[in-house]
Design a protein around this motif. Sequence first.
Motif, mmCIF file in Angstrom:
data_model
loop_
_atom_site.group_PDB
_atom_site.id
_atom_site.type_symbol
_atom_site.label_atom_id
_atom_site.label_comp_id
_atom_site.label_asym_id
_atom_site.label_seq_id
_atom_site.Cartn_x
_atom_site.Cartn_y
_atom_site.Cartn_z
ATOM 1 N N GLN A 174 34.623 26.371 41.587
ATOM 2 C CA GLN A 174 35.282 27.641 41.352
ATOM 3 C C GLN A 174 35.839 28.220 42.653
ATOM 4 O O GLN A 174 36.945 28.776 42.689
ATOM 5 N N THR A 175 35.081 28.063 43.724
ATOM 6 C CA THR A 175 35.534 28.548 45.027
ATOM 7 C C THR A 175 36.773 27.790 45.483
ATOM 8 O O THR A 175 37.734 28.387 45.992
ATOM 9 N N SER A 178 39.787 29.072 43.623
ATOM 10 C CA SER A 178 40.264 30.351 44.162
ATOM 11 C C SER A 178 40.982 30.149 45.492
ATOM 12 O O SER A 178 42.035 30.740 45.755
ATOM 13 N N TRP A 179 40.417 29.294 46.334
ATOM 14 C CA TRP A 179 41.018 29.039 47.649
ATOM 15 C C TRP A 179 42.389 28.383 47.501
ATOM 16 O O TRP A 179 43.350 28.767 48.179
ATOM 17 N N GLN A 181 44.439 28.640 45.157
ATOM 18 C CA GLN A 181 45.411 29.587 44.604
ATOM 19 C C GLN A 181 45.720 30.734 45.577
ATOM 20 O O GLN A 181 46.448 31.650 45.237
ATOM 21 N N GLY A 182 45.161 30.659 46.771
ATOM 22 C CA GLY A 182 45.449 31.645 47.799
ATOM 23 C C GLY A 182 44.635 32.919 47.716
ATOM 24 O O GLY A 182 44.947 33.910 48.387
ATOM 25 N N ASP A 183 43.563 32.912 46.905
ATOM 26 C CA ASP A 183 42.755 34.121 46.745
ATOM 27 C C ASP A 183 41.698 34.292 47.839
ATOM 28 O O ASP A 183 41.101 35.365 47.949
ATOM 29 N N LEU A 184 41.466 33.254 48.609
ATOM 30 C CA LEU A 184 40.501 33.321 49.706
ATOM 31 C C LEU A 184 41.242 33.010 51.004
ATOM 32 O O LEU A 184 41.546 31.849 51.287
ATOM 33 N N PRO A 185 41.546 34.029 51.791
ATOM 34 C CA PRO A 185 42.345 33.829 53.014
ATOM 35 C C PRO A 185 41.534 33.233 54.154
ATOM 36 O O PRO A 185 41.104 33.938 55.074
#
Length: 213
Positions: A174-175, A178-179, A181-185
């Motif tokens: 899941q992490t 998110s990464w 998709q650019g959700d974790l900078p």
Amino acid sequence: MTRQRTYGGVSAEERRAQRRNALLEAALEILGTEGLDRLTVAGLCTRAGLNERYYYEQFDSREAVLEAVFDAIAEELAAAVLRALLTAPADTRGKAHAAVAAGIGVLTDDPRKTRVALLVSSSSPELRSRTTHNIKAFANLVAAEGIDFYGITDAEPDPAIGFRATYLVGGLMQTLASWSQGDLPMSRDQLIDEITEVFVLLGEDLAHRIRHA
């Protein structure tokens, strides 16, 4: 006795395997760059440079293609993780870092594989079940490595081992989603370091608890 014909030193079985690999590589390219809607028999065969009859020699549905591509990625991941563990430093953090870096490397060195893994996980109930199965398989691998590394010898392993291993693998996927998709900078190295820390914290904590139970 039936004899297989050999052309140019390549047996019929080897040619069949080559055609399957060509179709899987073509499917990876289409899924990873164009999306599921573009995965058709005609498009797949054109990209693979094969007659459509060779598609039906290997697959009976689009889901079968998706499963095969997904399973190939899972097998590559498992092999990469196991190779990394063989040469990793002997300490907890060294082993965790090597395994996490190897797994994430397989997916992020070729972003098509990340996209396919995420695509398959949400395409249909059957394929979601396939994802669950593979998460369980990787969780079993994590649990087995942890039991071996920490020297846990109980006949009945603490059920928390399986729980934490599943939590770690599911959370990692899941992490990574998110990464990607650019959700974790954060950079890939930062991502690997943070995931490593979580693996170490949960592993060390549980090993300490079991030893002192």
